[in-house]
Write a protein that holds these residues in place. Sequence first.
Motif, PDB file in Angstrom:
ATOM      1  N   VAL A   1       0.866  -1.182   0.000  1.00  0.00           N
ATOM      2  CA  VAL A   1       0.000   0.000   0.000  1.00  0.00           C
ATOM      3  C   VAL A   1       0.898   1.226   0.000  1.00  0.00           C
ATOM      4  CG1 VAL A   1      -1.947  -1.083   1.205  1.00  0.00           C
ATOM      5  CG2 VAL A   1      -0.112  -0.007   2.525  1.00  0.00           C
ATOM      6  N   GLU A   2       0.318   2.372  -0.327  1.00  0.00           N
ATOM      7  CA  GLU A   2       1.100   3.604  -0.263  1.00  0.00           C
ATOM      8  C   GLU A   2       1.345   3.970   1.195  1.00  0.00           C
ATOM      9  OE1 GLU A   2       0.884   8.258  -1.830  1.00  0.00           O
ATOM     10  OE2 GLU A   2      -0.611   6.767  -2.481  1.00  0.00           O
ATOM     11  N   LYS A   3       2.580   4.283   1.513  1.00  0.00           N
ATOM     12  CA  LYS A   3       2.936   4.605   2.895  1.00  0.00           C
ATOM     13  C   LYS A   3       2.114   5.774   3.397  1.00  0.00           C
ATOM     14  CE  LYS A   3       6.919   5.577   5.858  1.00  0.00           C
ATOM     15  NZ  LYS A   3       8.403   5.684   5.920  1.00  0.00           N
ATOM     16  N   ASP A   4       1.503   5.613   4.557  1.00  0.00           N
ATOM     17  CA  ASP A   4       0.673   6.663   5.148  1.00  0.00           C
ATOM     18  C   ASP A   4       0.673   6.482   6.658  1.00  0.00           C
ATOM     19  OD1 ASP A   4      -1.533   8.218   6.154  1.00  0.00           O
ATOM     20  OD2 ASP A   4      -2.320   8.315   4.116  1.00  0.00           O
ATOM     21  N   LEU A   5       1.439   7.301   7.362  1.00  0.00           N
ATOM     22  CA  LEU A   5       1.576   7.148   8.811  1.00  0.00           C
ATOM     23  C   LEU A   5       0.281   7.474   9.550  1.00  0.00           C
ATOM     24  CD1 LEU A   5       5.145   8.614   9.422  1.00  0.00           C
ATOM     25  CD2 LEU A   5       4.456   6.234   9.121  1.00  0.00           C
ATOM     26  N   GLY A   6      -0.523   8.367   8.969  1.00  0.00           N
ATOM     27  CA  GLY A   6      -1.799   8.678   9.596  1.00  0.00           C
ATOM     28  C   GLY A   6      -2.724   7.477   9.609  1.00  0.00           C
ATOM     29  N   ILE A   7      -2.813   6.779   8.481  1.00  0.00           N
ATOM     30  CA  ILE A   7      -3.642   5.571   8.410  1.00  0.00           C
ATOM     31  C   ILE A   7      -3.053   4.479   9.282  1.00  0.00           C
ATOM     32  CG2 ILE A   7      -4.513   3.762   6.891  1.00  0.00           C
ATOM     33  CD1 ILE A   7      -4.684   5.816   4.667  1.00  0.00           C
ATOM     34  N   ALA A   8      -1.727   4.385   9.300  1.00  0.00           N
ATOM     35  CA  ALA A   8      -1.063   3.388  10.153  1.00  0.00           C
ATOM     36  C   ALA A   8      -1.468   3.592  11.606  1.00  0.00           C
ATOM     37  CB  ALA A   8       0.453   3.488  10.004  1.00  0.00           C
ATOM     38  N   ALA A   9      -1.457   4.844  12.046  1.00  0.00           N
ATOM     39  CA  ALA A   9      -1.824   5.150  13.437  1.00  0.00           C
ATOM     40  C   ALA A   9      -3.273   4.776  13.723  1.00  0.00           C
ATOM     41  CB  ALA A   9      -1.594   6.630  13.730  1.00  0.00           C
ATOM     42  N   GLN A  10      -4.146   4.978  12.745  1.00  0.00           N
ATOM     43  CA  GLN A  10      -5.555   4.638  12.937  1.00  0.00           C
ATOM     44  C   GLN A  10      -5.731   3.136  13.148  1.00  0.00           C
ATOM     45  OE1 GLN A  10      -7.848   6.224   9.658  1.00  0.00           O
ATOM     46  NE2 GLN A  10      -6.927   8.243   9.864  1.00  0.00           N
ATOM     47  N   TRP A  11      -5.029   2.327  12.358  1.00  0.00           N
ATOM     48  CA  TRP A  11      -5.157   0.877  12.513  1.00  0.00           C
ATOM     49  C   TRP A  11      -4.468   0.386  13.780  1.00  0.00           C
ATOM     50  CZ3 TRP A  11      -8.635  -2.000  10.396  1.00  0.00           C
ATOM     51  CH2 TRP A  11      -9.204  -1.638   9.173  1.00  0.00           C
ATOM     52  N   TYR A  12      -3.328   0.976  14.126  1.00  0.00           N
ATOM     53  CA  TYR A  12      -2.683   0.619  15.383  1.00  0.00           C
ATOM     54  C   TYR A  12      -3.611   0.925  16.559  1.00  0.00           C
ATOM     55  CZ  TYR A  12       2.000  -0.051  13.325  1.00  0.00           C
ATOM     56  OH  TYR A  12       3.087  -0.507  12.612  1.00  0.00           O
ATOM     57  N   THR A  13      -4.335   2.033  16.451  1.00  0.00           N
ATOM     58  CA  THR A  13      -5.249   2.416  17.529  1.00  0.00           C
ATOM     59  C   THR A  13      -6.358   1.388  17.690  1.00  0.00           C
ATOM     60  OG1 THR A  13      -4.803   4.776  17.179  1.00  0.00           O
ATOM     61  CG2 THR A  13      -6.826   4.201  18.357  1.00  0.00           C
ATOM     62  N   LYS A  14      -6.904   0.913  16.582  1.00  0.00           N
ATOM     63  CA  LYS A  14      -7.966  -0.102  16.647  1.00  0.00           C
ATOM     64  C   LYS A  14      -7.464  -1.352  17.368  1.00  0.00           C
ATOM     65  CE  LYS A  14     -10.276   1.346  12.361  1.00  0.00           C
ATOM     66  NZ  LYS A  14     -11.603   1.680  12.932  1.00  0.00           N
ATOM     67  N   ALA A  15      -6.269  -1.807  17.012  1.00  0.00           N
ATOM     68  CA  ALA A  15      -5.709  -2.997  17.651  1.00  0.00           C
ATOM     69  C   ALA A  15      -5.325  -2.713  19.099  1.00  0.00           C
ATOM     70  CB  ALA A  15      -4.495  -3.498  16.873  1.00  0.00           C
ATOM     71  N   ALA A  16      -4.738  -1.535  19.333  1.00  0.00           N
ATOM     72  CA  ALA A  16      -4.323  -1.173  20.692  1.00  0.00           C
ATOM     73  C   ALA A  16      -5.512  -1.106  21.629  1.00  0.00           C
ATOM     74  CB  ALA A  16      -3.594   0.173  20.673  1.00  0.00           C
ATOM     75  N   ASN A  17      -6.633  -0.613  21.121  1.00  0.00           N
ATOM     76  CA  ASN A  17      -7.838  -0.527  21.948  1.00  0.00           C
ATOM     77  C   ASN A  17      -8.387  -1.889  22.332  1.00  0.00           C
ATOM     78  OD1 ASN A  17      -8.076   2.270  22.231  1.00  0.00           O
ATOM     79  ND2 ASN A  17      -9.202   2.495  20.306  1.00  0.00           N
TER      80      ASN A  17
END
Length: 211
Positions: free
Chosen positions: A109-125
Amino acid sequence: MIKVLRFSALFLCLCLICVSTASAKKYTQQECDKYYFSAQYDEAFQCISSMADEGDPQSQFNLAVLYHLGQGVEKNKEKTIYWLLRAAENQHPNAQFGVGAAYEAGFGVEKDLGIAAQWYTKAANQGHAAAQTNLGVMYGNGEGVQKNHIEALKWFRLAASSGSSKAKRNAELLSEHMSKEEIIEADAMAASWEPIVPQNAISLPNSSVHK
């Protein structure tokens, strides 16, 4: 920039674990397990892909693993991401972490740190320790999110409480750059935190915690 440790391997926690108990027309959970753990990867691929097609999140995640590792099928980055996303959208925490890592690294996928943070947040939660660690790194360095040391320390504390030695070390390093009041606030946030588990979420196995 604070030198903290992140889980950099894309599929750090993408290890095949038992498929869920969702019913299948042609295969059963026990058959899929038997095929995979006896290294009958061709049969495992057929079994797992059948259950994945029916919407089972764990099988969708497992199928992404097979495509990533080339077990029972040729390696395929696009299909790896496709099935990883399917599982992540079905609330699978390991898959959500994997999607976050993919966007952070630009893997398929195209690198996108904002989207990465969103998915990390879902898993972290959902209590995913590796996602909590990586999310803490992003908050600590202001990558994809606004820099916030209090939020970073909170996530490091939570991951450390699950047994992550990397998160524990990160917390120690970050605390050296924070005031006593900031540390107290972060610790209070960690103490009051409760996981947000969607109704159809997959329970995390013990192996999801990496030290």
